[in-house]
Design a protein around this motif. Structure first.
Motif, PDB file in Angstrom:
ATOM      1  N   ASP A  53      -9.190   9.001 -85.336  1.00  0.00           N
ATOM      2  CA  ASP A  53      -9.827   8.010 -84.579  1.00  0.00           C
ATOM      3  C   ASP A  53     -11.195   9.016 -83.910  1.00  0.00           C
ATOM      4  N   ARG A  82     -11.783   4.183 -85.504  1.00  0.00           N
ATOM      5  CA  ARG A  82     -11.170   4.835 -86.558  1.00  0.00           C
ATOM      6  C   ARG A  82     -12.485   5.612 -87.014  1.00  0.00           C
ATOM      7  N   THR A  93       1.445   4.866 -84.802  1.00  0.00           N
ATOM      8  CA  THR A  93       2.777   5.053 -85.481  1.00  0.00           C
ATOM      9  C   THR A  93       3.330   6.441 -85.586  1.00  0.00           C
TER      10      THR A  93
HETATM   11  O1  PRX Z   1      -7.335   3.573 -83.852  1.00  0.00           O
HETATM   12  C1  PRX Z   1      -6.188   3.577 -82.912  1.00  0.00           C
HETATM   13  C2  PRX Z   1      -5.520   2.479 -82.573  1.00  0.00           C
HETATM   14  O2  PRX Z   1      -4.696   1.945 -83.125  1.00  0.00           O
HETATM   15  C3  PRX Z   1      -4.107   2.990 -84.263  1.00  0.00           C
HETATM   16  C4  PRX Z   1      -2.850   3.202 -84.596  1.00  0.00           C
HETATM   17  O3  PRX Z   1      -2.379   2.070 -84.938  1.00  0.00           O
HETATM   18  P1  PRX Z   1      -0.814   1.770 -85.181  1.00  0.00           P
HETATM   19  O4  PRX Z   1      -0.449   3.137 -85.779  1.00  0.00           O
HETATM   20  O5  PRX Z   1      -0.733   0.669 -86.107  1.00  0.00           O
HETATM   21  O6  PRX Z   1      -0.016   1.820 -84.021  1.00  0.00           O
HETATM   22  C5  PRX Z   1      -0.678   0.820 -82.991  1.00  0.00           C
HETATM   23  C6  PRX Z   1       0.249   0.871 -81.936  1.00  0.00           C
HETATM   24  C7  PRX Z   1       0.481   1.975 -81.206  1.00  0.00           C
HETATM   25  C8  PRX Z   1      -4.916   4.194 -83.432  1.00  0.00           C
HETATM   26  O7  PRX Z   1      -5.318   5.185 -84.305  1.00  0.00           O
HETATM   27  N1  PRX Z   1      -5.167   2.226 -81.074  1.00  0.00           N
HETATM   28  C9  PRX Z   1      -3.948   2.069 -80.609  1.00  0.00           C
HETATM   29  N2  PRX Z   1      -4.162   1.849 -79.411  1.00  0.00           N
HETATM   30  C10 PRX Z   1      -5.088   2.190 -78.680  1.00  0.00           C
HETATM   31  C11 PRX Z   1      -6.265   2.320 -79.938  1.00  0.00           C
HETATM   32  N3  PRX Z   1      -7.347   2.499 -79.890  1.00  0.00           N
HETATM   33  C12 PRX Z   1      -7.888   2.586 -78.798  1.00  0.00           C
HETATM   34  N4  PRX Z   1      -7.228   2.364 -77.492  1.00  0.00           N
HETATM   35  C13 PRX Z   1      -6.066   2.225 -77.429  1.00  0.00           C
HETATM   36  N5  PRX Z   1      -5.172   2.090 -76.539  1.00  0.00           N
END
Ligand code: PRX
Length: 695
Positions: A547, A562, A463
């Motif tokens: 991450d 995470r 996000t």
């Molecule tokens: O942990 C990572 C994971 O989703 C987190 C971000 O979540 P949010 O802000 O809700 O956004 C989700 C959509 C962009 C990250 O810190 N994450 C997201 N995409 C990946 C991922 N983990 C691994 N591979 C990905 N492609």
């Protein structure tokens, strides 16, 4: 750093035919563009900006920033002084300058097969202008915050872009969140107006959105905050007119009774009774009827706020991630274009909900900025059957398809037959987002869905990042199943150890970024301090993603998950603290600790340990009550999978809960590592004995 040449072994590459016409056709080209983007960002982004409309040019530095908390306030400024309007760039520019007025912006596909609508760019522009005028007539001004709590209807896009047109800041709350969560977000961003809908169906289940919205507004009021107006869209109106078993409630939306408004949901189903408060509630359709479809855009500065989107925070209180105008626009547009190798005849489909950042950037902003045609889907991948996704792919000849690993794993369970029943020969690129994709799911996606023809873009972002930050480019990057591969343009990743030292070559540690890219968040709304503490304090000089990651011998990045107190359930981040504070609100819960447990479809599931108050015994009724409580406080996405009675929790002598130990217990792993710091190690055995019987 990016390797000199692309690896040739153990990788998957796009076909020569696909690469021939691709926007970034080779690894060499990617590398050349990447170097320019980090060595000369002004020129790189300046060239991209030329394709957009600017009311006035920027003055001063193209990009200025500070990432180092020891040197003062953290800030990022991109093209400051330039003025533009994103809505103008997404709609007017495409209609008037690019001659795309008659091009389809969205094919809306409802929950029920057969419910559909087509909206062109010209129609979308008209609808947005009308609704922008409605907002103005309700006193909404530049900078005001507007909360949006809606299903995946075309009007959700209309509502968000109408805000953007008049310079108001939208705060979209995913329609799966509870009234309590909505209330919290409305109050934090001090929204003066709420836009919602009567309700919608998720599969067979009616979500009575207006009732939830009313409940949220009442909760706000009880806490001393009043939302002036609530505009309600009649999304289920047809059903209300035709399907209602009982006569409309006395105090129901006046227009529902008067006009023969054409709803688009055809199937007859039971409908909600709609309470109506004439002092607050307004009917979308009545307001729009008299509104002009011309509306001069509000010209905004590049660094004016664009939207707020809440994401879980490790303290339990969600953070209002704030994005601003120009940087976000250019970043969403460019990532969309290059990562999906956008071609003008594409039909693109992102299955995310607009209530999450993926929907913001890759349903609304990125595709519309490129004049793309998208599918906007309200339903579920398994409703009415598990072939729904592929049926839609064939129906609209979808070329680029973007979904989440959790959806892929869910569909995998049903085997290849429901997929192979459909042709899918239009597909060219497949994407994933939200969590690490396990190689098995990757292979299934690649072999079964894409029939070895479609490159997979595993896009890592957040996000906070506004758009993709680590991602393959489909024709340029050799793919490794499970790796998000390399940085996008303008992004400089590093891997740090616990002492904050940058690791070179193959290594594992904290994933951080060394300099800003245009789409990075600017602050936490109303809480700059929290912004700095969360993302910049641990390692001064770097943006810390939260991450973990591994870099292999070829320089590929692999996200390991995470490393803070966050869980990723079905691609959605939840904080353990958020769930714990919901649990302890129950009068019988003295303490709670929540950890993640691997789940074959959801990625992670919630495993909750609860310590009950003296004299209370654990029983099935209590378990159900606790589950419902979490749903009520946060929403269905946070429903605990396991709740276990924990007469004691494993704590250090200083009282800190050792979650590492709880994770092992949740998983049934006896190998606990060093537990010498535990104040009372006997609780561990007891917890193993009490393991949730369903676990
Ligand atoms: O942990 C990572 C994971 O989703 C987190 C971000 O979540 P949010 O802000 O809700 O956004 C989700 C959509 C962009 C990250 O810190 N994450 C997201 N995409 C990946 C991922 N983990 C691994 N591979 C990905 N492609």
């Amino acid at each position: 750093m990016i390797p000199e040449t692309a690896p040739k072994e153990d990788v998957y590459v796009a076909s020569a035919k696909f690469s021939k016409n691709a926007l970034v056709p080779s690894f060499e080209k990617y590398k050349e563009m990447y170097m320019k983007s980090i060595e000369n960002p002004d020129e790189f982004w300046g060239d991209i900006a030329k394709d957009f409309f600017w009311k006035s040019k920027h003055s001063g530095d193209f990009l200025s920033y500070n990432f180092d908390v020891t040197k003062g306030e953290i800030f990022v400024k991109f093209m400051e002084g330039a003025t533009t309007n994103i809505c103008y760039n997404l709609l007017d520019r495409n209609v008037h300058e690019k001659n795309l007025g008659n091009k389809v912006a969205f094919y809306w596909e409802g929950n029920e097969p057969g419910d559909e609508l087509t909206v062109t760019y010209r129609e979308l522009l008209q609808k947005v202008c009308q609704f922008a005028n409605v907002l103005k007539s309700q006193g909404v001004k530049k900078g005001d915050r507007v909360s949006i709590y809606m299903p995946m209807a075309v009007e959700l896009v209309v509502a968000m872009l109408a805000c953007v047109r008049i310079g108001a800041v939208h705060s979209i709350v995913f329609a799966g969140f509870s009234a309590e969560s909505l209330c919290e977000r409305i109050m934090d961003s001090e929204c003066s107006l709420l836009i919602t809908a009567d309700g919608f169906y998720r599969g067979d289940k009616l979500i009575n959105l207006k009732l939830l919205a009313d409940d949220a507004l009442q909760k706000c009021k009880d806490k001393g905050f009043t939302v002036r107006k609530c505009i309600m869209l009649k999304h289920l109106s047809k059903e209300i007119e035709e399907g209602s078993q009982s006569p409309p409630a006395k105090r129901s939306c006046p227009d529902l009774q008067q006009e023969g408004q054409t709803g688009r949901v055809k199937k007859r189903r039971p409908v909600p009774q709609l309470p109506w408060n004439p002092e607050v509630d307004l009917c979308w359709h009545t307001l729009v009827k008299g509104a002009s479809d011309e509306c001069e855009p509000e010209w905004c500065d590049s660094e004016d706020p664009l939207f707020i989107l809440y994401t879980s925070g490790s303290t339990g209180k969600p953070k209002g991630v704030l994005h601003t105008v120009s940087g976000y626009m250019l970043y969403a547009a460019t990532t969309f274009k290059l990562v999906f190798d956008y071609q003008p005849d594409d039909v693109y489909w992102c299955t995310a909900d607009i209530g999450w950042i993926t929907g913001h950037s890759y349903i609304t902003y990125g595709p519309l900025a490129n004049g793309a045609t998208s599918v906007l889907f309200e339903g579920l991948p398994t409703y009415p059957d598990v072939g729904r996704m592929w049926e839609i792919v064939d129906k609209y000849h979808v070329t680029k398809f973007y979904t989440a690993p959790t959806a892929i794993r869910l569909l995998m369970k049903y085997g290849t037959e429901p997929v192979q029943k459909h042709k899918r020969d239009s597909l060219k690129v497949l994407g994933t987002v939200g969590e690490p994709i396990n190689p098995e799911a990757w292979q299934w996606y690649y072999n079964v869905v894409g029939e070895k023809r479609c490159p997979i873009v595993d896009t890592f972002w957040q996000t906070e990042t506004g758009g993709h930050v680590l991602t393959p480019l489909p024709a340029a990057t050799p793919m490794k199943p499970g790796s998000a591969t390399f940085p996008f343009f303008g992004v400089v990743p590093a891997v740090l150890n616990e002492s904050g030292e940058e690791l070179e070559g193959p290594s594992e540690g904290y994933l951080v970024f060394k300099q800003p890219w245009p789409g990075i968040m600017r602050t936490v709304y109303g809480n700059q301090q929290r912004f700095e503490t969360t993302y910049f304090k641990k390692f001064p000089g770097y943006y810390v993603t939260g991450d973990g990651c591994r870099r292999d011998k070829d320089g590929y990045y692999w996200i390991t998950g995470r490393i803070d107190d966050m869980l990723n359930v079905s691609g959605h981040l939840l904080s353990t603290a958020e769930v714990e504070s919901a649990l302890v609100e129950h009068e019988f819960v003295a303490e709670a600790a929540v950890v993640g447990r691997p789940h074959p479809v959801k990625g992670e599931s919630l495993y909750c340990f609860v310590t009950l108050t003296e004299g209370v015994s654990f029983c099935r009724t209590l378990e159900v009550e606790l589950r419902n409580l979490v749903r009520e406080k946060i929403g269905a996405i946070a429903t605990p999978d396991y709740i276990q009675n924990a007469p004691g929790l494993p704590k250090t002598r200083s009282g800190k809960i050792m979650r590492r130990v709880l994770r092992k217990i949740a998983n049934g792993e006896r190998e606990l590592g060093d537990i010498s710091t535990l104040a009372d190690s006997s609780v561990v055995e007891q917890l193993f004995q009490n393991r949730s019987c369903t676990a």
